[in-house]
Design a protein around this motif. Structure first.
Motif, PDB file in Angstrom:
ATOM      1  N   THR A   4       0.580  -1.240  -0.003  1.00 31.76           N
ATOM      2  CA  THR A   4       0.150  -0.225  -0.034  1.00 31.76           C
ATOM      3  C   THR A   4       1.083   0.683   0.002  1.00 31.76           C
ATOM      4  O   THR A   4       1.932   1.156   1.079  1.00 31.76           O
ATOM      5  CB  THR A   4      -1.102  -0.182   0.874  1.00 31.76           C
ATOM      6  OG1 THR A   4      -1.981  -1.119   1.220  1.00 31.76           O
ATOM      7  CG2 THR A   4      -1.934   0.600   0.925  1.00 31.76           C
ATOM      8  N   LEU A   5       0.758   2.258  -1.155  1.00 27.50           N
ATOM      9  CA  LEU A   5       1.406   3.609  -1.263  1.00 27.50           C
ATOM     10  C   LEU A   5       0.406   4.543  -0.912  1.00 27.50           C
ATOM     11  O   LEU A   5      -0.590   4.407  -1.166  1.00 27.50           O
ATOM     12  CB  LEU A   5       1.811   3.483  -2.813  1.00 27.50           C
ATOM     13  CG  LEU A   5       3.166   2.278  -2.990  1.00 27.50           C
ATOM     14  CD1 LEU A   5       3.328   2.697  -4.337  1.00 27.50           C
ATOM     15  CD2 LEU A   5       4.170   2.035  -2.438  1.00 27.50           C
ATOM     16  N   ARG A   6       1.486   5.436  -0.262  1.00 23.18           N
ATOM     17  CA  ARG A   6       0.392   6.698   0.298  1.00 23.18           C
ATOM     18  C   ARG A   6       0.957   8.413   0.525  1.00 23.18           C
ATOM     19  O   ARG A   6       2.110   8.165  -0.171  1.00 23.18           O
ATOM     20  CB  ARG A   6      -0.105   6.749   1.675  1.00 23.18           C
ATOM     21  CG  ARG A   6      -0.932   5.675   2.445  1.00 23.18           C
ATOM     22  CD  ARG A   6      -1.163   5.776   3.780  1.00 23.18           C
ATOM     23  NE  ARG A   6      -2.109   4.896   5.064  1.00 23.18           N
ATOM     24  CZ  ARG A   6      -1.668   3.527   4.420  1.00 23.18           C
ATOM     25  NH1 ARG A   6      -0.276   3.093   4.418  1.00 23.18           N
ATOM     26  NH2 ARG A   6      -2.852   2.859   5.135  1.00 23.18           N
ATOM     27  N   ILE A   7       0.501   8.326  -0.502  1.00 19.93           N
ATOM     28  CA  ILE A   7       0.984  10.002  -0.860  1.00 19.93           C
ATOM     29  C   ILE A   7       0.803  11.167   0.006  1.00 19.93           C
ATOM     30  O   ILE A   7       1.414  11.449   0.865  1.00 19.93           O
ATOM     31  CB  ILE A   7       0.621  10.586  -2.583  1.00 19.93           C
ATOM     32  CG1 ILE A   7       0.983   9.914  -3.769  1.00 19.93           C
ATOM     33  CG2 ILE A   7       0.815  11.437  -2.372  1.00 19.93           C
ATOM     34  CD1 ILE A   7       0.399  10.722  -4.716  1.00 19.93           C
ATOM     35  N   ASP A   8      -0.997  11.084   0.199  1.00 21.43           N
ATOM     36  CA  ASP A   8      -0.800  12.175   1.472  1.00 21.43           C
ATOM     37  C   ASP A   8      -1.873  10.884   1.930  1.00 21.43           C
ATOM     38  O   ASP A   8      -2.094   9.621   2.212  1.00 21.43           O
ATOM     39  CB  ASP A   8      -2.529  13.014   1.044  1.00 21.43           C
ATOM     40  CG  ASP A   8      -1.192  13.784   0.183  1.00 21.43           C
ATOM     41  OD1 ASP A   8       0.017  14.570   0.683  1.00 21.43           O
ATOM     42  OD2 ASP A   8      -1.778  14.790  -1.330  1.00 21.43           O
ATOM     43  N   GLN A   9      -2.418  11.182   3.214  1.00 14.29           N
ATOM     44  CA  GLN A   9      -3.107  11.019   4.290  1.00 14.29           C
ATOM     45  C   GLN A   9      -4.266  10.169   3.851  1.00 14.29           C
ATOM     46  O   GLN A   9      -5.190   8.530   3.907  1.00 14.29           O
ATOM     47  CB  GLN A   9      -3.403  11.198   5.610  1.00 14.29           C
ATOM     48  CG  GLN A   9      -1.896  10.747   6.224  1.00 14.29           C
ATOM     49  CD  GLN A   9      -1.486  10.214   7.088  1.00 14.29           C
ATOM     50  OE1 GLN A   9      -1.800   9.535   6.896  1.00 14.29           O
ATOM     51  NE2 GLN A   9      -0.497  10.807   7.344  1.00 14.29           N
ATOM     52  N   PRO A  10      -5.577  10.804   3.406  1.00 10.78           N
ATOM     53  CA  PRO A  10      -6.461   9.573   2.818  1.00 10.78           C
ATOM     54  C   PRO A  10      -5.954   8.843   1.579  1.00 10.78           C
ATOM     55  O   PRO A  10      -6.960   8.562   1.304  1.00 10.78           O
ATOM     56  CB  PRO A  10      -7.611  11.104   2.239  1.00 10.78           C
ATOM     57  CG  PRO A  10      -6.777  12.766   2.012  1.00 10.78           C
ATOM     58  CD  PRO A  10      -5.584  11.666   2.607  1.00 10.78           C
ATOM     59  N   ASP A  11      -5.463   9.766   0.923  1.00 14.83           N
ATOM     60  CA  ASP A  11      -5.468   8.715  -0.506  1.00 14.83           C
ATOM     61  C   ASP A  11      -4.053   7.853  -0.372  1.00 14.83           C
ATOM     62  O   ASP A  11      -2.393   7.885  -0.116  1.00 14.83           O
ATOM     63  CB  ASP A  11      -4.938  10.196  -1.421  1.00 14.83           C
ATOM     64  CG  ASP A  11      -5.620  10.476  -1.806  1.00 14.83           C
ATOM     65  OD1 ASP A  11      -6.805  10.383  -2.381  1.00 14.83           O
ATOM     66  OD2 ASP A  11      -4.995  11.772  -2.688  1.00 14.83           O
ATOM     67  N   SER A  12      -4.370   6.215  -1.007  1.00  9.80           N
ATOM     68  CA  SER A  12      -3.059   5.110  -1.689  1.00  9.80           C
ATOM     69  C   SER A  12      -4.105   4.690  -2.197  1.00  9.80           C
ATOM     70  O   SER A  12      -4.563   4.385  -2.720  1.00  9.80           O
ATOM     71  CB  SER A  12      -3.673   4.605   0.167  1.00  9.80           C
ATOM     72  OG  SER A  12      -5.310   4.081   0.217  1.00  9.80           O
ATOM     73  N   LEU A  13      -2.379   3.759  -2.352  1.00  9.88           N
ATOM     74  CA  LEU A  13      -2.956   2.836  -3.422  1.00  9.88           C
ATOM     75  C   LEU A  13      -2.450   1.707  -3.226  1.00  9.88           C
ATOM     76  O   LEU A  13      -1.196   1.742  -2.895  1.00  9.88           O
ATOM     77  CB  LEU A  13      -2.229   2.850  -5.173  1.00  9.88           C
ATOM     78  CG  LEU A  13      -1.707   2.820  -6.193  1.00  9.88           C
ATOM     79  CD1 LEU A  13      -3.638   2.440  -7.132  1.00  9.88           C
ATOM     80  CD2 LEU A  13      -0.594   3.002  -6.943  1.00  9.88           C
ATOM     81  N   VAL A  14      -3.012   0.839  -3.294  1.00  9.73           N
ATOM     82  CA  VAL A  14      -2.271  -1.115  -3.729  1.00  9.73           C
ATOM     83  C   VAL A  14      -1.963  -1.458  -5.089  1.00  9.73           C
ATOM     84  O   VAL A  14      -3.064  -1.128  -5.520  1.00  9.73           O
ATOM     85  CB  VAL A  14      -3.430  -2.024  -3.095  1.00  9.73           C
ATOM     86  CG1 VAL A  14      -2.901  -3.147  -2.681  1.00  9.73           C
ATOM     87  CG2 VAL A  14      -4.469  -1.684  -1.265  1.00  9.73           C
ATOM     88  N   LEU A  15      -0.848  -1.896  -4.570  1.00  9.94           N
ATOM     89  CA  LEU A  15       0.017  -2.056  -5.816  1.00  9.94           C
ATOM     90  C   LEU A  15       0.574  -3.226  -5.853  1.00  9.94           C
ATOM     91  O   LEU A  15       1.493  -3.292  -4.672  1.00  9.94           O
ATOM     92  CB  LEU A  15       1.620  -1.369  -6.274  1.00  9.94           C
ATOM     93  CG  LEU A  15       2.008  -1.479  -7.246  1.00  9.94           C
ATOM     94  CD1 LEU A  15       1.468  -0.508  -8.568  1.00  9.94           C
ATOM     95  CD2 LEU A  15       3.002  -0.331  -7.000  1.00  9.94           C
ATOM     96  N   SER A  16       0.595  -4.256  -6.802  1.00 10.85           N
ATOM     97  CA  SER A  16       1.102  -5.639  -6.433  1.00 10.85           C
ATOM     98  C   SER A  16       2.392  -5.321  -7.553  1.00 10.85           C
ATOM     99  O   SER A  16       3.036  -5.145  -8.534  1.00 10.85           O
ATOM    100  CB  SER A  16       0.138  -6.592  -7.247  1.00 10.85           C
ATOM    101  OG  SER A  16       0.951  -7.667  -7.324  1.00 10.85           O
TER     102      SER A  16
END
Length: 174
Positions: free
Chosen positions: A86-98
């Motif tokens: 899980t990558l987070r740029i800001d606290q509310p935004d995240s991206l699950v990446l394989s």
């Protein structure tokens, strides 16, 4: 004595589209360059070993994974394949990446973006990964699809990975 002349025009060679290399007809060579040159051209064109090198090809994901994993293993980094992170740029935004390869112990990994994976990482996350990959964990190398030519055999891919690993070693991460 060696004479140096400036090249006034350079033509980029074109690769055959259908796999058949078309040679210049001997009559045209005779008219342009003379008989001796035409005889040499005919002899060399009749040889099956002559012809242009094959065009560069994209390195497939399977080949890239194999090469990259061996480079990481040479540095004693044991990568697990297809690891979700899980990558987070800001606290509310995240991206699950394989990720194609990731070591949870050192928090080092990579993602090779073959042509089908090109849009798997949005630009905002991609720029963040590129700018902070050496400053804070996780340290993730994102590699765009690379070409392997007849001459370099994918050396650019190896150089990219080794530069990344060298910088991690210099920072004390690995």
């Amino acid at each position: 004595m060696l004479e140096i002349r400036q090249i006034t025009r350079y033509e980029v060679p074109l690769y055959p589209r259908d796999g058949n290399f078309q040679t210049c007809p001997p009559s045209r060579i005779i008219l342009q360059f003379g008989g001796i040159t035409a005889a040499i051209a005919i002899v060399t064109q009749s040889c099956t070993c002559m012809g242009p090198p094959p065009p560069p090809r994209l390195i497939g994901e399977k080949d890239a994974r194999s090469a990259i994993t061996s480079l990481f293993a040479a540095r004693q980094i044991e990568l697990k394949t297809d690891q979700p992170i899980t990558l987070r740029i800001d606290q509310p935004d995240s991206l699950v990446l394989s990720l194609d390869g990731y070591d949870p112990k050192t928090q080092v990994g990579y993602e090779y973006l073959a042509s089908k994976d090109r849009d798997s990482i949005p630009d905002a996350y991609r720029s963040r990964l590129d700018s902070t990959r050496l400053e804070s964990a996780p340290h993730i190398l994102v590699i765009d699809a690379q070409y392997a030519s007849y001459y370099d055999r994918g050396q650019k891919l190896v150089d990219i990975v080794e530069k990344f690993l060298d910088s991690l070693k210099a920072q004390g991460v690995i």
